[in-house]
Motif scaffolding. Structure first.
Motif, PDB file in Angstrom:
ATOM      1  N   UNK A   7     -46.247  -2.134  18.386  1.00 35.24           N
ATOM      2  CA  UNK A   7     -47.228  -1.372  17.616  1.00 35.24           C
ATOM      3  C   UNK A   7     -48.579  -1.456  18.316  1.00 35.24           C
ATOM      4  N   UNK A   8     -49.244  -0.306  18.413  1.00 32.52           N
ATOM      5  CA  UNK A   8     -50.530  -0.294  19.116  1.00 32.52           C
ATOM      6  C   UNK A   8     -51.503   0.682  18.466  1.00 32.52           C
ATOM      7  N   UNK A   9     -52.635   0.155  18.011  1.00 32.63           N
ATOM      8  CA  UNK A   9     -53.736   0.983  17.529  1.00 32.63           C
ATOM      9  C   UNK A   9     -54.639   1.275  18.724  1.00 32.63           C
ATOM     10  N   UNK A  10     -54.697   2.520  19.120  1.00 34.21           N
ATOM     11  CA  UNK A  10     -55.453   2.893  20.322  1.00 34.21           C
ATOM     12  C   UNK A  10     -56.944   2.629  20.119  1.00 34.21           C
ATOM     13  N   UNK A  11     -57.604   2.189  21.187  1.00 37.45           N
ATOM     14  CA  UNK A  11     -59.026   1.867  21.125  1.00 37.45           C
ATOM     15  C   UNK A  11     -59.547   1.789  22.557  1.00 37.45           C
ATOM     16  N   UNK A  59     -51.482  -9.310  23.339  1.00 29.29           N
ATOM     17  CA  UNK A  59     -50.988  -9.252  21.966  1.00 29.29           C
ATOM     18  C   UNK A  59     -52.146  -9.163  20.968  1.00 29.29           C
ATOM     19  N   UNK A  60     -53.344  -8.829  21.499  1.00 28.87           N
ATOM     20  CA  UNK A  60     -54.421  -8.350  20.638  1.00 28.87           C
ATOM     21  C   UNK A  60     -54.233  -6.862  20.419  1.00 28.87           C
ATOM     22  N   UNK A  61     -54.026  -6.140  21.535  1.00 29.46           N
ATOM     23  CA  UNK A  61     -53.814  -4.684  21.479  1.00 29.46           C
ATOM     24  C   UNK A  61     -52.410  -4.317  21.000  1.00 29.46           C
ATOM     25  N   UNK A  62     -51.443  -5.188  21.302  1.00 32.77           N
ATOM     26  CA  UNK A  62     -50.035  -4.888  21.005  1.00 32.77           C
ATOM     27  C   UNK A  62     -49.502  -5.914  20.007  1.00 32.77           C
ATOM     28  N   UNK A  63     -48.980  -5.433  18.897  1.00 32.43           N
ATOM     29  CA  UNK A  63     -48.291  -6.323  17.963  1.00 32.43           C
ATOM     30  C   UNK A  63     -46.795  -6.081  18.137  1.00 32.43           C
ATOM     31  N   UNK A  64     -46.114  -7.106  18.611  1.00 26.81           N
ATOM     32  CA  UNK A  64     -44.702  -6.966  18.976  1.00 26.81           C
ATOM     33  C   UNK A  64     -43.774  -7.309  17.811  1.00 26.81           C
ATOM     34  N   UNK A 123     -52.918  -5.905  11.466  1.00 25.64           N
ATOM     35  CA  UNK A 123     -51.513  -6.095  11.075  1.00 25.64           C
ATOM     36  C   UNK A 123     -50.893  -7.322  11.726  1.00 25.64           C
ATOM     37  N   UNK A 124     -49.908  -7.868  11.049  1.00 20.39           N
ATOM     38  CA  UNK A 124     -49.162  -9.040  11.524  1.00 20.39           C
ATOM     39  C   UNK A 124     -47.703  -8.808  11.137  1.00 20.39           C
ATOM     40  N   UNK A 125     -46.809  -9.031  12.083  1.00 15.37           N
ATOM     41  CA  UNK A 125     -45.375  -8.846  11.797  1.00 15.37           C
ATOM     42  C   UNK A 125     -44.674 -10.200  11.875  1.00 15.37           C
ATOM     43  N   UNK A 126     -44.073 -10.572  10.760  1.00 13.78           N
ATOM     44  CA  UNK A 126     -43.281 -11.793  10.727  1.00 13.78           C
ATOM     45  C   UNK A 126     -41.796 -11.457  10.808  1.00 13.78           C
ATOM     46  N   UNK A 178     -47.674   2.662  27.014  1.00 14.16           N
ATOM     47  CA  UNK A 178     -46.339   3.257  27.194  1.00 14.16           C
ATOM     48  C   UNK A 178     -45.651   2.669  28.432  1.00 14.16           C
ATOM     49  N   UNK A 179     -46.429   2.446  29.488  1.00 15.41           N
ATOM     50  CA  UNK A 179     -45.871   1.820  30.701  1.00 15.41           C
ATOM     51  C   UNK A 179     -45.332   0.424  30.381  1.00 15.41           C
ATOM     52  N   UNK A 180     -46.117  -0.356  29.619  1.00 19.30           N
ATOM     53  CA  UNK A 180     -45.662  -1.686  29.197  1.00 19.30           C
ATOM     54  C   UNK A 180     -44.345  -1.575  28.416  1.00 19.30           C
ATOM     55  N   UNK A 181     -44.294  -0.618  27.469  1.00 17.64           N
ATOM     56  CA  UNK A 181     -43.086  -0.463  26.637  1.00 17.64           C
ATOM     57  C   UNK A 181     -41.862  -0.091  27.479  1.00 17.64           C
ATOM     58  N   UNK A 182     -42.083   0.749  28.489  1.00 19.31           N
ATOM     59  CA  UNK A 182     -40.960   1.120  29.377  1.00 19.31           C
ATOM     60  C   UNK A 182     -40.496  -0.080  30.181  1.00 19.31           C
ATOM     61  N   UNK A 183     -41.446  -0.850  30.697  1.00 24.17           N
ATOM     62  CA  UNK A 183     -41.103  -2.023  31.513  1.00 24.17           C
ATOM     63  C   UNK A 183     -40.333  -3.066  30.712  1.00 24.17           C
ATOM     64  N   UNK A 184     -40.700  -3.220  29.440  1.00 23.73           N
ATOM     65  CA  UNK A 184     -40.098  -4.284  28.627  1.00 23.73           C
ATOM     66  C   UNK A 184     -39.124  -3.760  27.571  1.00 23.73           C
ATOM     67  N   UNK A 185     -38.819  -2.457  27.648  1.00 23.68           N
ATOM     68  CA  UNK A 185     -37.833  -1.832  26.758  1.00 23.68           C
ATOM     69  C   UNK A 185     -38.189  -1.996  25.282  1.00 23.68           C
ATOM     70  N   UNK A 186     -39.435  -1.695  24.974  1.00 26.18           N
ATOM     71  CA  UNK A 186     -39.886  -1.622  23.583  1.00 26.18           C
ATOM     72  C   UNK A 186     -40.070  -0.158  23.201  1.00 26.18           C
TER      73      UNK A 186
END
Length: 313
Positions: A152-156, A139-144, A198-201, A165-173
């Motif tokens: 949300x993911x800023x590529x780096x 959850x450094x790379x991915x803000x859920x 970014x931070x999502x509340x 994308x594999x993570x998103x498919x596995x967890x249905x995001x």
């Protein structure tokens, strides 16, 4: 799915210092001249202990695990990069860019959580990607946005697109992919972790939109947040450099909501931004100067949110 939780895992450091292996693409890290390593670690421990006390004082459940001196893990204070916990009982282990950060992964931490009454059903392990040089740092790379099923993911160098994308498919995001930059010595360089910008509340989002240089990508990210009825609070790159993007919403006693950030992040905010945030929740700020300077991470990085179900007696 809930966006926020009352329970947090934190790792107390025993040999905290600036990690040479992460400094190659974390431009927030600094060497504190004239301080012995033991002094740096002692200062980090003081900041850590005071931070934990602040969180507990408002009714947030904090499970503290001591780091071990058996391994060289200067960044162990940032567990959210190697592990995440989900409402269905899944635990995710992530592939880490720095070799010495891979040593932070400890199975005994799951035993500690189970002893506290949390249920672990399945471990999703993406760490084999390390052997091929691909990384995705939790959850450094991915803000859920757990509630709206978006990631949300800023590529780096620490956030690989295919792995994400594999993570998103596995967890249905639904993946929201973009690039975010910061100015380093007059050059635009990729920001190493999405959760720095970014931070999502539950009802708002804090974001440095200026970091997203591509106008189409910037519009796509902001439209996505607005579409989920988040109030957007924009921060500047100068505020980002004070870790104003590295915040986390948590729940304390009596379901009261807190936005946890560092003192330097708070001090960088304008009165208007503070007022906007306080419309949604209560701000909790902690002095993390040593941790921020040497570690290049802040309040959000130190907290791994626990969404696991509780065992029924």
């Amino acid at each position: 799915m809930n966006q926020t939780t009352n329970a947090i895992l934190m790792i107390r450091p025993v040999a905290f210092r600036m990690n040479e292996q992460t400094a190659v693409n974390n431009y927030y890290q600094k060497v504190l001249d004239g301080l012995l390593p033991a002094t740096v670690n002692a200062k980090a421990q003081q900041e850590f202990d005071a931070f934990v006390a602040q969180l507990r004082a408002v009714g947030i459940q904090v499970i503290v695990v001591e780091d071990t001196t058996d391994t060289d893990t200067p960044d162990s204070i940032f567990p959210n990069n190697w592990i995440s916990f989900h409402e269905n009982g899944d635990v995710v282990l992530y592939p880490m860019f720095a070799e010495n950060r891979r040593l932070e992964r400890r199975e005994d931490i799951l035993d500690v959580l189970e002893d506290e009454g949390f249920v672990v059903n399945e471990i999703m392990d993406y760490t084999s990607a390390e052997t091929e040089g691909y990384y995705l740092e939790g959850t450094g790379s991915i803000v859920l946005d757990r509630e709206n099923g978006k990631a949300y993911c800023a590529l780096s160098p620490r956030a690989d697109e295919e792995l994400f994308i594999e993570f998103c498919e596995d967890f249905e995001y639904t993946p929201v992919i973009f690039e975010a930059f910061q100015t380093v010595a007059d050059e635009r360089k990729l920001i190493y972790h999405t959760n720095v910008m970014m931070c999502i509340g539950d009802t708002f989002a804090v974001i440095c939109a200026d970091c997203i240089d591509d106008k189409k990508e910037r519009k796509m990210v902001l439209d996505s947040l607005r579409g989920d009825e988040k109030e957007i609070i924009l921060i500047t790159e100068a505020q980002l450099n004070n870790f104003a993007g590295n915040m986390l919403e948590v729940i304390g006693a009596n379901e009261r909501r807190y936005l946890v950030m560092s003192a330097s992040a708070y001090q960088s905010l304008t009165k208007k931004q503070i007022a906007q945030l306080e419309e949604h929740l209560t701000i909790l700020k902690a002095n993390l100067d040593t941790i921020e300077a040497c570690g290049g991470g802040s309040a959000r990085c130190m907290m791994a949110e626990i969404f696991l179900p509780m065992a029924t007696v």
